[in-house]
Design a protein around this motif. Structure first.
Motif, PDB file in Angstrom:
ATOM      1  N   ILE A 132       0.803  -1.077   0.083  1.00 20.89           N
ATOM      2  CA  ILE A 132       0.060  -0.014   0.027  1.00 20.89           C
ATOM      3  C   ILE A 132       0.862   1.236   0.046  1.00 20.89           C
ATOM      4  CG2 ILE A 132      -1.810   1.223   1.294  1.00 20.89           C
ATOM      5  CD1 ILE A 132      -2.666  -1.292   2.440  1.00 20.89           C
ATOM      6  N   THR A 133       1.757   1.210   0.916  1.00 21.63           N
ATOM      7  CA  THR A 133       3.030   2.481   0.666  1.00 21.63           C
ATOM      8  C   THR A 133       3.597   2.567  -0.655  1.00 21.63           C
ATOM      9  OG1 THR A 133       4.531   1.193   2.040  1.00 21.63           O
ATOM     10  CG2 THR A 133       3.097   2.413   3.420  1.00 21.63           C
ATOM     11  N   ALA A 134       3.850   1.399  -1.087  1.00 18.56           N
ATOM     12  CA  ALA A 134       4.459   1.788  -2.601  1.00 18.56           C
ATOM     13  C   ALA A 134       3.378   2.359  -3.581  1.00 18.56           C
ATOM     14  CB  ALA A 134       4.947   0.344  -3.073  1.00 18.56           C
ATOM     15  N   MET A 135       2.162   2.025  -3.419  1.00 20.21           N
ATOM     16  CA  MET A 135       1.297   2.479  -4.123  1.00 20.21           C
ATOM     17  C   MET A 135       1.052   4.100  -3.837  1.00 20.21           C
ATOM     18  SD  MET A 135       0.472   0.512  -6.618  1.00 20.21           S
ATOM     19  CE  MET A 135      -1.210   1.474  -7.332  1.00 20.21           C
ATOM     20  N   ILE A 136       1.049   4.272  -2.591  1.00 17.09           N
ATOM     21  CA  ILE A 136       1.006   5.763  -2.389  1.00 17.09           C
ATOM     22  C   ILE A 136       1.970   6.537  -2.887  1.00 17.09           C
ATOM     23  CG2 ILE A 136       1.048   7.490  -0.331  1.00 17.09           C
ATOM     24  CD1 ILE A 136      -0.293   4.946   1.275  1.00 17.09           C
ATOM     25  N   ARG A 137       3.190   6.187  -2.907  1.00 17.13           N
ATOM     26  CA  ARG A 137       4.401   6.794  -3.570  1.00 17.13           C
ATOM     27  C   ARG A 137       4.048   6.821  -5.087  1.00 17.13           C
ATOM     28  NH1 ARG A 137       7.368   4.271   0.594  1.00 17.13           N
ATOM     29  NH2 ARG A 137       8.340   5.778   1.969  1.00 17.13           N
ATOM     30  N   SER A 188       2.622  -5.110  -4.080  1.00 20.00           N
ATOM     31  CA  SER A 188       1.522  -4.374  -4.128  1.00 20.00           C
ATOM     32  C   SER A 188       0.375  -5.397  -4.238  1.00 20.00           C
ATOM     33  CB  SER A 188       1.173  -3.261  -4.888  1.00 20.00           C
ATOM     34  OG  SER A 188       1.329  -3.815  -6.471  1.00 20.00           O
ATOM     35  N   GLN A 189       0.657  -6.802  -4.405  1.00 21.21           N
ATOM     36  CA  GLN A 189      -0.669  -7.598  -4.652  1.00 21.21           C
ATOM     37  C   GLN A 189      -0.664  -8.883  -3.555  1.00 21.21           C
ATOM     38  OE1 GLN A 189      -0.161  -9.558  -8.468  1.00 21.21           O
ATOM     39  NE2 GLN A 189       1.977 -10.454  -7.923  1.00 21.21           N
ATOM     40  N   ASP A 190       0.115  -8.524  -2.376  1.00 22.05           N
ATOM     41  CA  ASP A 190      -0.045  -9.569  -1.488  1.00 22.05           C
ATOM     42  C   ASP A 190      -1.478  -9.973  -0.953  1.00 22.05           C
ATOM     43  OD1 ASP A 190       2.727  -9.797  -1.390  1.00 22.05           O
ATOM     44  OD2 ASP A 190       3.073  -9.008   0.321  1.00 22.05           O
ATOM     45  N   MET A 191      -2.314  -8.810  -0.938  1.00 19.51           N
ATOM     46  CA  MET A 191      -3.693  -8.965  -0.162  1.00 19.51           C
ATOM     47  C   MET A 191      -4.459  -9.659  -1.269  1.00 19.51           C
ATOM     48  SD  MET A 191      -4.425  -5.449   1.981  1.00 19.51           S
ATOM     49  CE  MET A 191      -4.409  -4.330   0.641  1.00 19.51           C
ATOM     50  N   VAL A 192      -4.285  -9.097  -2.834  1.00 24.43           N
ATOM     51  CA  VAL A 192      -5.019  -9.784  -3.728  1.00 24.43           C
ATOM     52  C   VAL A 192      -4.699 -11.359  -4.076  1.00 24.43           C
ATOM     53  CG1 VAL A 192      -5.301  -9.966  -6.158  1.00 24.43           C
ATOM     54  CG2 VAL A 192      -5.060  -7.735  -5.170  1.00 24.43           C
ATOM     55  N   ILE A 193      -3.484 -11.603  -3.619  1.00 26.97           N
ATOM     56  CA  ILE A 193      -3.183 -12.970  -3.725  1.00 26.97           C
ATOM     57  C   ILE A 193      -4.003 -13.947  -2.735  1.00 26.97           C
ATOM     58  CG2 ILE A 193      -1.302 -14.881  -3.500  1.00 26.97           C
ATOM     59  CD1 ILE A 193       0.615 -12.795  -4.675  1.00 26.97           C
ATOM     60  N   GLU A 194      -3.871 -13.216  -1.462  1.00 28.23           N
ATOM     61  CA  GLU A 194      -4.434 -14.161  -0.404  1.00 28.23           C
ATOM     62  C   GLU A 194      -5.931 -14.101  -0.438  1.00 28.23           C
ATOM     63  OE1 GLU A 194      -3.143 -15.242   2.398  1.00 28.23           O
ATOM     64  OE2 GLU A 194      -1.105 -14.825   1.641  1.00 28.23           O
ATOM     65  N   GLU A 195      -6.739 -13.168  -1.096  1.00 36.67           N
ATOM     66  CA  GLU A 195      -8.235 -13.311  -1.474  1.00 36.67           C
ATOM     67  C   GLU A 195      -8.321 -14.213  -2.349  1.00 36.67           C
ATOM     68  OE1 GLU A 195     -10.839 -11.478  -0.191  1.00 36.67           O
ATOM     69  OE2 GLU A 195      -9.583 -11.094   1.424  1.00 36.67           O
ATOM     70  N   VAL A 211      -0.126 -16.820 -15.930  1.00 33.98           N
ATOM     71  CA  VAL A 211       0.074 -15.980 -17.006  1.00 33.98           C
ATOM     72  C   VAL A 211      -0.069 -14.624 -16.884  1.00 33.98           C
ATOM     73  CG1 VAL A 211      -1.147 -15.555 -19.567  1.00 33.98           C
ATOM     74  CG2 VAL A 211      -1.225 -17.614 -18.300  1.00 33.98           C
ATOM     75  N   GLY A 212       1.229 -13.928 -17.247  1.00 33.05           N
ATOM     76  CA  GLY A 212       1.596 -12.539 -16.737  1.00 33.05           C
ATOM     77  C   GLY A 212       1.808 -12.402 -15.278  1.00 33.05           C
ATOM     78  N   GLY A 213       2.623 -13.509 -14.957  1.00 33.10           N
ATOM     79  CA  GLY A 213       3.022 -13.621 -13.485  1.00 33.10           C
ATOM     80  C   GLY A 213       4.129 -13.004 -12.773  1.00 33.10           C
ATOM     81  N   GLY A 214       4.699 -11.764 -13.698  1.00 31.69           N
ATOM     82  CA  GLY A 214       5.615 -10.842 -13.166  1.00 31.69           C
ATOM     83  C   GLY A 214       6.802 -11.712 -12.339  1.00 31.69           C
ATOM     84  N   SER A 215       7.080 -11.024 -11.539  1.00 31.26           N
ATOM     85  CA  SER A 215       8.366 -11.701 -10.732  1.00 31.26           C
ATOM     86  C   SER A 215       7.988 -13.016  -9.812  1.00 31.26           C
ATOM     87  CB  SER A 215       9.187 -10.549 -10.074  1.00 31.26           C
ATOM     88  OG  SER A 215       8.195 -10.125  -8.851  1.00 31.26           O
ATOM     89  N   GLY A 216       6.866 -13.426  -9.978  1.00 30.74           N
ATOM     90  CA  GLY A 216       6.614 -14.703  -9.259  1.00 30.74           C
ATOM     91  C   GLY A 216       5.719 -14.790  -7.886  1.00 30.74           C
ATOM     92  N   ALA A 217       5.273 -13.670  -7.622  1.00 28.60           N
ATOM     93  CA  ALA A 217       4.509 -13.801  -6.405  1.00 28.60           C
ATOM     94  C   ALA A 217       3.263 -14.707  -6.157  1.00 28.60           C
ATOM     95  CB  ALA A 217       4.183 -12.148  -6.057  1.00 28.60           C
TER      96      ALA A 217
END
Length: 374
Positions: A132-137, A188-195, A211-217
């Motif tokens: 969240i703080t990263a997205m705020i910046r 920034s997607q930790d909460m999305v993954i948990e949901e 697909v479109g998995g980015g850095s693997g979170a």
């Protein structure tokens, strides 16, 4: 001879809404309502909500100042007085006092019984929410793009700061750009993954392809939850290389395969029985989204499953906030659309999918989830 179309008759609920709007808009009615205890509570609540809308930009700047000055970390362990906090954030005493009073007003900090400052609920959450703080910046660039929203609506530029950051929108990305946006995506997607994973357990599947998995979170969390699950990740070559380097020596390396390519142009790997699009589809306009879904459908075997997890519009209060935010965010990004589940179902059906289903998530403001089978 052509016949003139007959206007459809307004429904009872529409007529009630029109009457209600006229009453609410009437200053005399609002004055009378303030004299009735029950209606006074309602009118005060609505007045506070309207003020919050009006003050939204100022509030977001207060939040940004607190994040940039690392205010929440200073209060994470113990309450502190204004003088101590002023030294920590390197502000004059009066400026620190102004910031703290403003932060108190929006639920970030609170006063203790002896007059010192401590974290309030929102501030406490932010101390443990790097995404969240990263997205705020990150919002600094977005707000510059939205500085003249009418101009952006009427005559959108071909490129914005936001679109330059999310460089994959153009279809190609270099290593430096890929690392930058992949890192923001990851944290920034930790909460999305948990949901998503709480709403859709992976123990029914043998092999997950993100697909479109980015850095693997996403594959990392899924792989840690289900140790027998085979894992694959597919993304643009520069992004895939970032994921490969990040995960090469980790505990999942023996069961993870990373593929580089473009889901708009290249064939997808065919050995998975569950394909995932996590915060991917809403980044793309309908034509590109249909191409992505068609490419996945082509790679799948009968009975395989696709899950789509991302912020989605809808009727829940959180989903309505999602729609408002991402509609304009994606406009600044110059690509994508915040869709309701029914919109996604229409694209899935056009791509050849069947047995489509919406899964309930606990926090619609974080993510919605739909699945479909071939």
């Amino acid at each position: 001879m052509s016949r003139k179309a007959t206007p459809s008759r307004a429904s009872l609920s529409d007529r009630i809404r029109t009457w209600r709007n006229r009453m609410i808009a009437d200053p005399a009615f609002r004055r009378r309502a303030r004299n009735w205890p029950i209606l006074r509570r309602i009118t005060n609540k609505r007045a506070n909500e309207l003020f919050a809308l009006t003050a939204g930009f100022v509030n977001s700047q207060v939040l940004l100042a607190c994040v940039e000055l690392d205010l929440f970390a200073a209060l994470e362990d113990d309450p502190k007085d204004t003088a101590a906090l002023a030294r920590h954030v390197r502000l004059p005493g009066d400026a620190a006092d102004r910031l703290l009073r403003a932060a108190e007003g929006i639920g970030l900090v609170a006063r203790t019984s002896d007059g010192r400052w401590t974290l309030d609920d929102h501030g406490a959450v932010l101390t443990q929410s790097p995404g969240i703080t990263a997205m705020i910046r990150h919002h600094g660039a977005v707000y510059r793009d939205l500085a003249d929203p009418v101009a952006l609506l009427r005559d959108p530029p071909a490129e914005t700061e936001t679109s330059r950051f999310w460089s994959y929108v153009g279809g190609t990305v270099g290593a430096e750009d890929g690392a930058a946006y992949s890192e923001l995506m990851r944290i920034s997607q930790d909460m999305v993954i948990e949901e998503v994973l709480d709403a859709y357990p992976m123990d029914r599947h043998r092999h997950l392809l993100d697909v479109g998995g980015g850095s693997g979170a996403f594959v990392t969390v899924a792989g840690n939850r289900w140790p027998s699950l085979e894992l694959s990740l597919f993304d643009l070559p520069a992004v895939a290389e970032t994921a490969r380097q990040r995960l090469a020596n980790g505990p999942l390396s023996g069961r993870l395969t990373v593929h580089g390519g473009s889901f708009l142009d290249d064939a997808l790997p065919r050995d998975a029985d569950c394909y995932a699009l996590i915060r991917v589809l809403y980044d793309h306009d309908d034509a590109a989204a249909l191409r992505i879904l068609s490419a996945i459908h082509e790679a799948m075997e009968d009975g395989d499953t696709l899950i789509i997890g991302e912020p989605m519009a809808g009727d829940a209060s959180g989903a309505r906030q999602v729609a408002a935010y991402f509609t304009f965010y994606l406009m600044a990004m110059r690509s994508g659309r915040c869709r309701a589940p029914d919109d996604i179902f229409a694209l899935l059906q056009a791509a050849g999918f069947r047995h489509m289903r919406q899964h309930r998530t606990r926090m619609p403001v974080v993510a919605g989830l739909v699945s479909a089978r071939k």
